[in-house]
Design a protein around this motif. Sequence first.
Motif, mmCIF file in Angstrom:
data_model
loop_
_atom_site.group_PDB
_atom_site.id
_atom_site.type_symbol
_atom_site.label_atom_id
_atom_site.label_comp_id
_atom_site.label_asym_id
_atom_site.label_seq_id
_atom_site.Cartn_x
_atom_site.Cartn_y
_atom_site.Cartn_z
ATOM 1 N N SER A 1 18.510 -19.372 1.680
ATOM 2 C CA SER A 1 19.444 -20.161 2.499
ATOM 3 C C SER A 1 20.485 -19.302 3.214
ATOM 4 C CB SER A 1 20.138 -21.215 1.635
ATOM 5 O OG SER A 1 19.188 -22.045 1.026
ATOM 6 N N HIS A 2 20.007 -18.179 3.729
ATOM 7 C CA HIS A 2 20.872 -17.251 4.457
ATOM 8 C C HIS A 2 21.564 -17.951 5.635
ATOM 9 C CE1 HIS A 2 22.330 -13.507 5.968
ATOM 10 N NE2 HIS A 2 21.500 -13.429 6.973
ATOM 11 N N ALA A 3 20.825 -18.841 6.304
ATOM 12 C CA ALA A 3 21.384 -19.519 7.485
ATOM 13 C C ALA A 3 22.579 -20.394 7.123
ATOM 14 C CB ALA A 3 20.305 -20.355 8.163
ATOM 15 N N LYS A 4 22.471 -21.131 6.026
ATOM 16 C CA LYS A 4 23.568 -22.018 5.625
ATOM 17 C C LYS A 4 24.822 -21.217 5.305
ATOM 18 C CE LYS A 4 25.049 -25.287 2.063
ATOM 19 N NZ LYS A 4 25.701 -26.319 2.868
ATOM 20 N N LEU A 5 24.635 -20.068 4.639
ATOM 21 C CA LEU A 5 25.788 -19.246 4.259
ATOM 22 C C LEU A 5 26.491 -18.651 5.474
ATOM 23 C CD1 LEU A 5 24.414 -17.400 1.091
ATOM 24 C CD2 LEU A 5 26.087 -19.239 1.151
ATOM 25 N N GLY A 6 25.809 -18.618 6.611
ATOM 26 C CA GLY A 6 26.429 -18.100 7.824
ATOM 27 C C GLY A 6 26.953 -19.184 8.742
ATOM 28 N N ASP A 7 26.797 -20.431 8.348
ATOM 29 C CA ASP A 7 27.235 -21.550 9.163
ATOM 30 C C ASP A 7 28.758 -21.698 9.111
ATOM 31 O OD1 ASP A 7 26.541 -24.231 10.547
ATOM 32 O OD2 ASP A 7 27.812 -24.836 8.878
ATOM 33 N N LYS A 8 29.372 -21.838 10.270
ATOM 34 C CA LYS A 8 30.841 -21.872 10.331
ATOM 35 C C LYS A 8 31.438 -22.998 9.488
ATOM 36 C CE LYS A 8 34.839 -22.172 13.348
ATOM 37 N NZ LYS A 8 35.375 -22.470 14.689
ATOM 38 N N ASP A 9 30.882 -24.196 9.604
ATOM 39 C CA ASP A 9 31.416 -25.330 8.843
ATOM 40 C C ASP A 9 31.311 -25.091 7.337
ATOM 41 O OD1 ASP A 9 32.106 -26.671 11.127
ATOM 42 O OD2 ASP A 9 30.257 -27.838 11.224
ATOM 43 N N TYR A 10 30.170 -24.508 6.934
ATOM 44 C CA TYR A 10 30.025 -24.240 5.499
ATOM 45 C C TYR A 10 31.009 -23.163 5.039
ATOM 46 C CZ TYR A 10 28.764 -22.884 0.925
ATOM 47 O OH TYR A 10 28.878 -22.587 -0.410
ATOM 48 N N LEU A 11 31.188 -22.122 5.842
ATOM 49 C CA LEU A 11 32.129 -21.055 5.472
ATOM 50 C C LEU A 11 33.546 -21.598 5.328
ATOM 51 C CD1 LEU A 11 30.906 -18.003 7.599
ATOM 52 C CD2 LEU A 11 30.704 -18.324 5.132
ATOM 53 N N LEU A 12 33.931 -22.493 6.209
ATOM 54 C CA LEU A 12 35.254 -23.120 6.102
ATOM 55 C C LEU A 12 35.376 -23.890 4.792
ATOM 56 C CD1 LEU A 12 35.724 -24.405 9.770
ATOM 57 C CD2 LEU A 12 37.046 -22.590 8.664
ATOM 58 N N GLN B 1 29.237 -15.240 17.430
ATOM 59 C CA GLN B 1 29.350 -15.380 15.968
ATOM 60 C C GLN B 1 30.562 -14.613 15.432
ATOM 61 O OE1 GLN B 1 25.297 -13.968 15.421
ATOM 62 N NE2 GLN B 1 24.724 -15.902 14.434
ATOM 63 N N LEU B 2 30.836 -13.461 16.026
ATOM 64 C CA LEU B 2 32.015 -12.697 15.612
ATOM 65 C C LEU B 2 33.305 -13.425 15.999
ATOM 66 C CD1 LEU B 2 30.871 -9.051 16.469
ATOM 67 C CD2 LEU B 2 31.150 -10.047 14.196
ATOM 68 N N ILE C 1 37.582 -18.324 11.818
ATOM 69 C CA ILE C 1 37.556 -18.691 10.392
ATOM 70 C C ILE C 1 38.697 -18.001 9.643
ATOM 71 C CG2 ILE C 1 36.259 -18.356 8.231
ATOM 72 C CD1 ILE C 1 33.693 -18.862 9.953
ATOM 73 N N VAL C 2 38.894 -16.720 9.928
ATOM 74 C CA VAL C 2 39.977 -15.966 9.269
ATOM 75 C C VAL C 2 41.330 -16.594 9.615
ATOM 76 C CG1 VAL C 2 41.155 -13.735 9.079
ATOM 77 C CG2 VAL C 2 38.659 -13.808 9.189
ATOM 78 N N ALA C 3 41.515 -16.920 10.897
ATOM 79 C CA ALA C 3 42.784 -17.516 11.336
ATOM 80 C C ALA C 3 43.008 -18.879 10.695
ATOM 81 C CB ALA C 3 42.800 -17.636 12.854
#
Length: 346
Positions: free
Chosen positions: A187-198, A229-230, A236-238
Amino acid sequence: MSLYKTILRPIFFQFDPEKVHYFTFDMIKLMSRIPGFSALTRSVFKVKDVRLERKLFGITFPSPVGLAAGFDKNAVLFNELADYGFGFIEIGTVTPKAQAGNPKKRLFRLKDDQGIINRMGFNNDGIQPAVEHLKKNKGKVIVGGNIGKNTDIPTAQYTQDYCEVFEALHDYVDYFVLNVSCPNVGSHAKLGDKDYLLELISAVQKLNNAKTEKRPILLKIAPDLNPQQLDEIIEIVAETKIDGVIASNTSVNREGLKATEETLAEIGNGGLSGKPIKDRSTATIEYLAKTSNKAFPIIGVGGIHSAQDALDKIRAGADLVQVYTGFIYEGPSLVKKINKAILKST
């Protein structure tokens, strides 16, 4: 030319990389038990100078050169490795339950490229053994905890896994790294998803904010992200006020390698590290630093095989650097060379 590169490395490189890894662990453990050996090692490799100190997210790092995660997965050797001049050592990736990782053979050298391909798959002994080892911390080095999820779990449980490891390691590490960018887990894709990371970062931050002593939390990203993506990472950091970013993890990109198509096909999938990803990693650091106007700390890792490689990452915007594959190819003198070059450049 060092003793390591002329004698030890040619011998080591005759054998299976994973077996050599554990053999060297045993040797370092054994040698460190000899009276005076640790002191001798420190006298050879450690550079002590206040000008090397870096203050980031409330931690004073005695040197900006660290050891990246994946080397001491189970926190069994960080006390001994501290003698080799590292300013900080990142243990893990630690997952809640022990897991064997992917089937062997899963670690491959690309000698002509001075790289490594691995598909270890977060093999580790789980939380409890890591905690027991960390309790024996002699306080010689800053320790980071790189945390992840178990592979065979439902997507709804991902955040719970990260939170579980965070809670267990909180009292025993100085900072945390959320490993969401390893290409060798499901599930590499999910872990890189912005909403999931938030969602993930917010959950871990909530636990952290409830603690008397908060720990810095960083996000480890891939070197294969495009500018859009960057930009999302910067957002995300902000938004989450996470403490920083580690750039970068291993790469799935195989462009520009000297290794033949046949060799690469035989090896199969996995994350590429070492010299081949040096420029990609440095470009990622530079983009994050410039675009965000250096809004957050960055730890630079990926393809550091010389003092100049480390200086390039620092000039690109990295506050600290980490080595791994370069440590295997160049030997322990690499850390000393980088520290001395940093002193010379200040």
